[in-house]
Design an enzyme around this catalytic site. Structure first.
Site, PDB file in Angstrom:
ATOM      1  N   MET A  30       0.845  -1.202   0.000  1.00  0.00           N
ATOM      2  CA  MET A  30       0.000   0.000   0.000  1.00  0.00           C
ATOM      3  C   MET A  30       0.879   1.251   0.000  1.00  0.00           C
ATOM      4  O   MET A  30       0.400   2.351   0.318  1.00  0.00           O
ATOM      5  CB  MET A  30      -0.938   0.000   1.203  1.00  0.00           C
ATOM      6  CG  MET A  30      -1.896  -1.191   1.195  1.00  0.00           C
ATOM      7  SD  MET A  30      -3.381  -0.902   2.153  1.00  0.00           S
ATOM      8  CE  MET A  30      -2.690  -0.640   3.777  1.00  0.00           C
ATOM      9  N   LEU A  33       6.532   3.220   1.885  1.00  0.00           N
ATOM     10  CA  LEU A  33       7.473   2.102   2.018  1.00  0.00           C
ATOM     11  C   LEU A  33       8.517   2.334   3.105  1.00  0.00           C
ATOM     12  O   LEU A  33       9.015   3.444   3.279  1.00  0.00           O
ATOM     13  CB  LEU A  33       8.170   1.877   0.674  1.00  0.00           C
ATOM     14  CG  LEU A  33       7.222   1.602  -0.506  1.00  0.00           C
ATOM     15  CD1 LEU A  33       8.018   1.409  -1.800  1.00  0.00           C
ATOM     16  CD2 LEU A  33       6.327   0.405  -0.243  1.00  0.00           C
ATOM     17  N   HIS A  34       8.813   1.269   3.821  1.00  0.00           N
ATOM     18  CA  HIS A  34       9.874   1.285   4.839  1.00  0.00           C
ATOM     19  C   HIS A  34      10.766   0.072   4.605  1.00  0.00           C
ATOM     20  O   HIS A  34      10.543  -0.698   3.649  1.00  0.00           O
ATOM     21  CB  HIS A  34       9.268   1.301   6.248  1.00  0.00           C
ATOM     22  CG  HIS A  34       8.218   0.242   6.463  1.00  0.00           C
ATOM     23  ND1 HIS A  34       8.506  -1.105   6.419  1.00  0.00           N
ATOM     24  CD2 HIS A  34       6.875   0.321   6.697  1.00  0.00           C
ATOM     25  CE1 HIS A  34       7.422  -1.804   6.635  1.00  0.00           C
ATOM     26  NE2 HIS A  34       6.392  -0.965   6.791  1.00  0.00           N
ATOM     27  N   GLY A  36      10.863  -2.754   5.888  1.00  0.00           N
ATOM     28  CA  GLY A  36      10.145  -4.033   5.812  1.00  0.00           C
ATOM     29  C   GLY A  36       9.721  -4.324   4.380  1.00  0.00           C
ATOM     30  O   GLY A  36       9.945  -5.421   3.853  1.00  0.00           O
ATOM     31  N   HIS A  37       9.097  -3.332   3.746  1.00  0.00           N
ATOM     32  CA  HIS A  37       8.697  -3.507   2.338  1.00  0.00           C
ATOM     33  C   HIS A  37       9.927  -3.775   1.463  1.00  0.00           C
ATOM     34  O   HIS A  37       9.903  -4.631   0.576  1.00  0.00           O
ATOM     35  CB  HIS A  37       8.020  -2.237   1.801  1.00  0.00           C
ATOM     36  CG  HIS A  37       6.740  -1.873   2.486  1.00  0.00           C
ATOM     37  ND1 HIS A  37       6.616  -0.748   3.269  1.00  0.00           N
ATOM     38  CD2 HIS A  37       5.520  -2.463   2.488  1.00  0.00           C
ATOM     39  CE1 HIS A  37       5.374  -0.660   3.723  1.00  0.00           C
ATOM     40  NE2 HIS A  37       4.690  -1.687   3.269  1.00  0.00           N
ATOM     41  N   GLN A  61     -10.540  -2.720   1.762  1.00  0.00           N
ATOM     42  CA  GLN A  61     -10.082  -3.437   2.957  1.00  0.00           C
ATOM     43  C   GLN A  61     -10.110  -2.568   4.211  1.00  0.00           C
ATOM     44  O   GLN A  61      -9.710  -3.007   5.279  1.00  0.00           O
ATOM     45  CB  GLN A  61      -8.691  -4.042   2.741  1.00  0.00           C
ATOM     46  CG  GLN A  61      -7.559  -3.039   2.683  1.00  0.00           C
ATOM     47  CD  GLN A  61      -6.250  -3.710   2.288  1.00  0.00           C
ATOM     48  OE1 GLN A  61      -6.106  -4.197   1.173  1.00  0.00           O
ATOM     49  NE2 GLN A  61      -5.294  -3.766   3.211  1.00  0.00           N
ATOM     50  N   GLN A 148       5.749 -11.756   6.907  1.00  0.00           N
ATOM     51  CA  GLN A 148       5.262 -12.513   8.061  1.00  0.00           C
ATOM     52  C   GLN A 148       4.605 -11.570   9.080  1.00  0.00           C
ATOM     53  O   GLN A 148       3.827 -11.985   9.921  1.00  0.00           O
ATOM     54  CB  GLN A 148       6.443 -13.276   8.681  1.00  0.00           C
ATOM     55  CG  GLN A 148       6.162 -14.002   9.966  1.00  0.00           C
ATOM     56  CD  GLN A 148       5.122 -15.093   9.821  1.00  0.00           C
ATOM     57  OE1 GLN A 148       4.972 -15.680   8.753  1.00  0.00           O
ATOM     58  NE2 GLN A 148       4.382 -15.340  10.901  1.00  0.00           N
ATOM     59  N   ARG A 187       2.022   2.571   9.582  1.00  0.00           N
ATOM     60  CA  ARG A 187       1.203   3.274  10.588  1.00  0.00           C
ATOM     61  C   ARG A 187       2.028   3.782  11.769  1.00  0.00           C
ATOM     62  O   ARG A 187       1.517   4.570  12.570  1.00  0.00           O
ATOM     63  CB  ARG A 187       0.074   2.357  11.071  1.00  0.00           C
ATOM     64  CG  ARG A 187      -0.976   2.112   9.999  1.00  0.00           C
ATOM     65  CD  ARG A 187      -2.212   1.409  10.540  1.00  0.00           C
ATOM     66  NE  ARG A 187      -3.299   1.429   9.586  1.00  0.00           N
ATOM     67  CZ  ARG A 187      -3.602   0.433   8.739  1.00  0.00           C
ATOM     68  NH1 ARG A 187      -2.890  -0.670   8.747  1.00  0.00           N
ATOM     69  NH2 ARG A 187      -4.616   0.543   7.894  1.00  0.00           N
TER      70      ARG A 187
END
Ligand code: AMP
Length: 284
Positions: A30, A33-34, A36-37, A61, A148, A187
């Site tokens: 979505m 980006l950080h 993790g992405h 969603q 995950q 978030r």
């Protein structure tokens, strides 16, 4: 790096990639980006010759009272980050490109869509599964990469792929955390400094469960209680769920015998955060 906003353009680019016999990987996001992405993009680059990243804040969603309107959309800096990672294409459609036809067809994964986040966010997984199915049809990846971090989402996607015979392999990537243990999330940007500190209780609660597990505790109720107790000590953190479940069925377990998912969701101020850990018997 190509940026496609229409389904027709994206299909044409992906068809060319396949015609060149290049393995195609998809990383659905979505945006905002950080690291993790970006870890998913790196995993996709390592595995596939061509990588498509979708950026789509999927309206279906989000619940009516959720943060769809204020969800961060830093498109320019996302593009720059993906260019640097060597992504081949960004698919960034507008909502009416994806939902233009007043559609009435939805994908639901019965028995899973209502569990964990699906229980607290009615309709959430119906929106997620429908858009993921659409992305699989448009991009037709050989491998799709998911974090995950969203363990329930991963279970629902795996089930959908199995049940509907999508010709795609689902690859999962480990949770990327900040140095202090907070799971990275778009978030997290909503959190004040005080909330950011309180948010660490989620990871602490999971660590407490891991500690009890390593100490020999196998009773799921007792393990969950040790995690909940940590969260109860942070009165400003409102627990949504703390569950110990089978990672495939998302159903509760009584004793931890095999691979088991410990998942937490909590509100820190108005911001809902999730985190999880997988318990494994040694030798597994
Ligand atoms: P989102 O943009 O939040 O929909 O996330 C897109 C993908 O990135 C999903 O597969 C997430 O599970 C994954 N993701 C989000 N945060 C993390 C994280 N901290 N570590 C690993 N993957 C993540």
């Amino acid at each position: 790096m190509k940026i496609c906003t229409t389904i027709a353009e994206a299909r044409a680019v992906c068809r060319q990639i396949r015609a060149d016999h290049r393995c195609l990987g998809l990383v659905p996001t979505m945006g905002a980006l950080h690291a993790g992405h970006l870890s998913l993009v790196r995993a996709a680059k390592a595995r596939c010759e061509a990588v498509v990243v979708s950026i789509f804040v999927n309206p279906t969603q989000f619940g009516p009272k959720e943060d769809f309107a204020k969800y961060p959309r830093p498109f320019e800096s996302d593009c720059a980050a993906l260019e640097k990672e060597g992504a081949d294409m960004i698919f960034a459609p507008a909502a009416d490109e994806i939902y233009a036809k007043g559609e009435t067809t939805w994908v639901t994964v019965e028995g899973l869509s209502e569990k964990l986040d699906g229980g607290s966010r009615p309709g959430h997984f119906r929106g997620v599964m429908t858009v993921v199915a659409k992305l699989f049809h448009v991009i037709e990846p050989e491998v799709a990469f998911f974090g995950q971090k969203d363990a329930a989402q991963l279970a629902v996607i795996r089930r959908m792929v199995r049940d509907l015979d999508f010709p795609v392999e689902i690859a999962s990537c480990p949770i990327v955390r900040e140095a202090d243990g907070l799971a990275m999330s778009s978030r997290n940007a909503y959190l004040s400094a005080e909330e950011r500190r309180r948010a660490l209780a989620l990871n602490r609660s999971l660590q407490e469960v891991e500690k009890a597990f390593r100490g020999g505790e196998r009773n799921a109720r007792a393990l969950a209680q040790s995690g909940r107790a940590v969260l109860a000590r942070e009165p400003e953190v409102r627990l949504d769920y703390f569950e110990i479940v089978d990672p495939e069925t998302l159903g509760p377990v009584e004793r931890v015998t095999g691979k088991t998912l410990v998942a937490v969701a909590a509100y820190v101020g108005p911001t809902r955060l999730i985190d999880n850990v997988v318990l494994l018997e040694s030798g597994e």
